[in-house]
Design an enzyme around this catalytic site. Structure first.
Site, short mmCIF file in Angstrom:
data_model
loop_
_atom_site.label_atom_id
_atom_site.label_comp_id
_atom_site.label_asym_id
_atom_site.label_seq_id
_atom_site.Cartn_x
_atom_site.Cartn_y
_atom_site.Cartn_z
N ASN A 74 0.83 -1.20 0.00
CA ASN A 74 0.00 0.00 0.00
C ASN A 74 0.87 1.25 0.00
O ASN A 74 0.96 1.96 -1.00
CB ASN A 74 -0.94 -0.02 1.20
CG ASN A 74 -2.02 1.03 1.10
OD1 ASN A 74 -1.95 1.92 0.25
ND2 ASN A 74 -3.01 0.96 1.95
N ASP A 75 1.57 1.48 1.11
CA ASP A 75 2.36 2.71 1.22
C ASP A 75 3.43 2.81 0.13
O ASP A 75 3.73 3.90 -0.35
CB ASP A 75 3.04 2.77 2.59
CG ASP A 75 2.01 2.78 3.71
OD1 ASP A 75 0.92 3.35 3.50
OD2 ASP A 75 2.29 2.22 4.78
N THR A 76 3.99 1.65 -0.27
CA THR A 76 5.10 1.69 -1.21
C THR A 76 4.66 1.99 -2.64
O THR A 76 5.50 2.12 -3.52
CB THR A 76 5.87 0.35 -1.21
OG1 THR A 76 4.94 -0.71 -1.43
CG2 THR A 76 6.58 0.14 0.10
N VAL A 77 3.34 2.07 -2.88
CA VAL A 77 2.86 2.49 -4.20
C VAL A 77 1.99 3.73 -4.09
O VAL A 77 1.31 4.11 -5.04
CB VAL A 77 2.04 1.38 -4.91
CG1 VAL A 77 2.93 0.20 -5.25
CG2 VAL A 77 0.85 0.94 -4.08
N ALA B 78 1.76 2.86 7.42
CA ALA B 78 2.02 4.26 7.74
C ALA B 78 0.75 4.98 8.18
O ALA B 78 0.79 6.10 8.64
CB ALA B 78 2.63 4.98 6.54
#
Lengths: 464, 134
Positions: A390-393, A431
Site C-alpha cells: 500500500n504505502d510503497t505504491v 504508515a
C-alpha cells in the site's frame, strides 16, 4: 610466547574475522560466507577465553559460565531456527536487546566489583556509558519487538509534552551520571539504570511501525557502542574493536536505510510519523468509488496482458502467499506473459525482507527487479498486480507535500495501464495514511486474504 | 582489581584504547559503505551477532565474580550474551541461506550497478524469464 601475546594474537584473528565478515556481508555473492567468518571469529575468541586463568580458576564460577551458555544456546538456537521468515525483524530486535542488556550488566557488575576501591573517574564514566546505552538498547528493542509482533499498536504513541518529557528524562540521566561519577554510589547507579530503561521506552514509543526497522538498526548500533564501552572498562581491545565496528557500521546502515525511505533520521525519530491518518486525502475525499472485480475478471486481464508486474508487500508475507504468487507468475509465464516482480527497497518490514521471502518461494532472481529498474518498465506494463502493498505504491509520496510519506521513493504502479490491488480491506497501510490509487479509475480491487486471492487467480488463469 | 580481570589484554593505557576505538570506527564505517539495499537486513542481523562478542566480557566478569549479587548479574549476562551470539548468527545464516543454491545471487536490477564482477550472471541457468510451466 607469553600467554598475553598468544591471547592478543587469537583476539586479533577474531577481529580480522569480524571485519572480513562485515565486508563480505556487503556483497550478495559472499554474504553467507561472511556470516560464517564472523561466527568463526566468535568461536575462536570464546574458546580461547576459556583458557584465561580468571575464567577457569574458580570451579564454581566456571560451572556457572558453562550452565549459562547452555541455557542461552538452548533458548536461542530453536528460537532462531524455527522463527517464521516474516517474523525475522522482531527476532533481530530481540537478539539485539539481549546483547544490550548483557553489555549493561557487564558494566554494572564491574561497577559493583570496583566500588570498594578508588578508581579513576574516566573508568566510572565508561561504566555509566555502558549502563545507559546498553539499557536504552534493551528496553527500546523490547518496545520495537512489541510493535512488530503486534503486541501493541504499530502507530506512534504520542501525548502532549512528549518531547519535553523525553528531554527531561535525558537531562535527568546526565545529571545523575555526574552525581554517580562524583560519589560512586551504587543506589544512584540503580536510579540511572531505571531511568535509562524508561528512556529507551519513551524514545521508541513515538516511532511509527513502518519506521521500526530503521530504529532497530539504530539500537543495534547503540548496542555496539555499549559493548565498546564495556571493552574500555575491561581493557579489552577485542570488545572495543568489535563493538565499535558494529557501532560505526550500524550508524551508516541506519542512514542508508532512512535514505531508502526518503527521510532523514531525525525526521523518523521525532516526527511521530503516521499520526496524521488522513494526510494523503485529496480534494475528492468524499464520494469516491472503488471498483472491485471477481477473480475471473482479473484473471482475464492478466492472462491476455503482455507484461505483468507483481508488486509484493507485507500483506503477501503475512498471508504466506509468496508460493501462491510464484504459481501465478508461472501460470502467466506459461501463457507467454512476461512477468516481473517490482521490489520496493523497504517492501515487507525491513529492507531486503521481500527478496528473502520470495527467494524462499524459489522465485527466480532474474524476475526480481529493484525499484528503479521496475519504474523504467512500468509505463510499458499492462497490469501492475499489487499484492498486500500500500504505502510503497502511494502516489501521495510524490504529489502531496503534506503527507508523512512525502519524498519517499515509490514503485510507480500508477503508471501501468491497469492496476489490480489484492487487499484485505480498504484499511490504510502501516504508515496509516490513505491511498488515492485505490480510487483510481484504472484500479480494480480484489478483497480478501492475499494467499486465497492468488490461489483463486491461478485457477482462473488456468481456466481462462 | 580491574587489571587482573583481563590482565592478558591490559596493555596500552587509556590513550591506546582510544586510538583503537577511533581506528575501528573508521574501519566500520568504510567497510559497509557499498552495501546494496537487499542486504540491509542480513547486514544488520550479522552485525547484531558480532556485538555478541560481549559474551567474552561476560565470561571474564562471571569468572571473577564474588558474592550473590555479582554472581547473579554475571550469570544473567552470560545467558543474554549467548542468546545474542547464537540467535544472531543462526538467524543471519537462515536469511542468507536463501541466496545459496542459485547461480545468480542477486536481483536483475542490481546488475547495472554491481559492475563487471556480476556481468556473467545472465548466462546462468534460470535466467531469461519464463522458467515455470503451469
Amino acid at each position: 610466547m607469553s600467554r598475553g601475546t598468544a591471547t592478543d594474537l587469537v583476539y586479533l584473528l577474531a577481529i580480522i574475522g569480524f571485519i572480513l565478515a562485515l565486508k563480505a556481508l556487503s556483497s550478495p555473492r559472499h554474504a553467507r560466507r561472511g556470516n560464517l567468518l564472523g561466527a568463526a571469529g566468535m568461536v575462536i575468541a570464546v574458546a580461547w577465553t576459556f583458557s584465561e586463568p580468571s575464567v577457569y580458576s574458580h570451579t564454581r564460577n566456571l560451572v556457572l559460565i558453562v550452565v549459562a551458555m547452555v541455557i542461552g544456546t538452548a533458548i536461542g538456537m530453536p528460537a532462531a531456527r524455527f522463527v517464521k521468515m516474516t517474523a525475522m525483524p522482531q527476532m533481530v530486535a530481540c537478539f539485539n536487546g539481549v546483547g544490550g542488556g548483557a553489555a549493561a550488566l557487564v558494566s554494572i557488575t564491574e561497577f559493583i566489583a570496583l566500588s570498594h576501591k578508588s578508581i579513576a573517574l574516566y573508568k566510572v564514566g565508561e561504566v555509566l556509558f555502558g549502563v545507559v546505552v546498553g539499557s536504552v538498547s534493551l528496553s527500546g528493542s523490547a518496545v520495537a519487538f512489541a510493535k512488530l509482533q503486534e503486541l501493541m499498536t504499530g502507530r506512534p504513541v504520542t501525548y502532549p509534552g512528549q518531547q519535553a518529557v523525553n528531554a527531561a528524562i535525558a537531562v535527568g540521566i546526565v545529571g545523575l551520571v555526574a552525581a554517580v561519577v562524583a560519589t560512586a554510589s551504587t543506589p544512584l547507579l540503580a536510579v540511572v539504570l531505571g531511568l535509562s530503561l524508561v528512556l529507551g521506552v519513551v524514545f521508541v514509543l513515538p516511532v511509527g511501525g513502518a519506521d521500526t526497522p530503521v530504529l532497530i538498526s539504530l539500537l543495534n548500533s547503540f548496542t555496539g557502542l555499549a559493548v565498546a564501552a564495556s571493552g574500555f572498562t575491561l581493557n579489552s581491545d577485542l570488545l572495543i574493536v568489535a563493538g565499535t565496528l558494529v557501532g560505526a557500521s550500524g550508524m551508516l546502515l541506519t542512514r542508508m536505510m532512512s535514505a531508502a525511505m526518503g527521510r532523514s533520521l531525525p525526521n523518523i525519530l521525532f516526527s511521530a510519523f503516521g499520526s496524521v491518518i488522513t494526510a494523503g486525502t485529496g480534494p475528492d475525499a468524499e464520494g469516491r468509488t472503488v471498483r472491485s472485480g471477481t477473480p475471473e475478471d482479473i484473471a482475464v486481464l492478466l492472462a491476455y496482458a503482455r507484461k505483468v508486474a507483481i508488486v509484493p508487500g507485507y500483506g503477501l508475507a503475512v498471508a504466506q502467499g509468496q508460493h501462491a504468487a510464484r504459481e501465478l507468475a508461472d501460470a502467466l509465464s506459461g501463457r507467454g506473459v512476461e512477468v516481473y516482480y517490482a521490489i520496493h527497497p523497504v517492501a515487507g518490514r525491513m529492507p531486503g525482507h521481500m527478496n528473502v521471502l520470495l527467494a524462499e518461494a524459489n522465485v527466480p532472481y532474474d524476475q526480481l527487479e529493484e525499484m528503479d529498474q521496475a519504474n523504467l518498465e512500468m509505463p510499458t506494463t499492462d497490469v501492475a498486480l499489487v499484492v498486500g502493498a500500500n504505502d510503497t505504491v502511494n502516489p501521495a509520496a510524490n504529489n502531496t507535500p503534506g503527507s508523512p510519506i512525502y519524498g519517499m521513493p515509490i514503485v510507480h504502479a500508477d503508471e501501468a495501464h491497469n492496476i489490480v490491488f489484492l487487499k484485505r480491506s480498504m484499511r490504510p497501510g502501516f504508515a496509516g495514511i490513505d491511498n488515492e490509487l485505490l480510487y483510481d479509475p484504472k484500479t480494480t480491487m480484489l478483497f480478501g486474504d492475499a494467499k486465497d486471492s492468488l490461489t483463486k487467480l491461478v485457477a482462473a488463469v488456468n481456466a481462462a | 582489581m580491574i587489571d587482573s580481570v583481563v590482565s592478558a589484554t591490559a596493555g596500552p593505557g587509556i590513550l591506546g584504547l582510544v586510538t583503537v576505538f577511533v581506528l575501528a570506527a573508521f574501519v566500520g564505517y568504510e567497510v559497509v559503505s557499498k552495501v546494496p539495499s537487499i542486504l540491509h537486513t542480513p547486514l544488520m542481523s550479522g552485525s547484531n551477532a558480532i556485538h555478541g562478542i560481549i559474551l567474552v566480557g561476560t565470561m571474564l566478569v562471571l569468572g571473577e565474580a564474588h558474592g550473590a549479587a555479582q554472581l547473579t548479574l554475571g550469570f544473567i549476562a552470560v545467558v543474554l550474551a549467548t542468546l545474542n551470539v547464537v540467535g544472531g548468527f543462526v538467524v543471519t545464516d537462515r536469511m542468507l541461506e536463501m541466496f545459496k543454491t542459485r547461480p545468480t545471487p542477486g536481483p536483475r536490477g542490481e546488475e547495472a550497478k554491481a559492475g563487471p564482477e556480476t556481468t556473467t550472471r545472465a548466462a546462468g541457468p534460470g535466467a531469461g524469464g519464463g522458467t515455470g510451466k503451469s
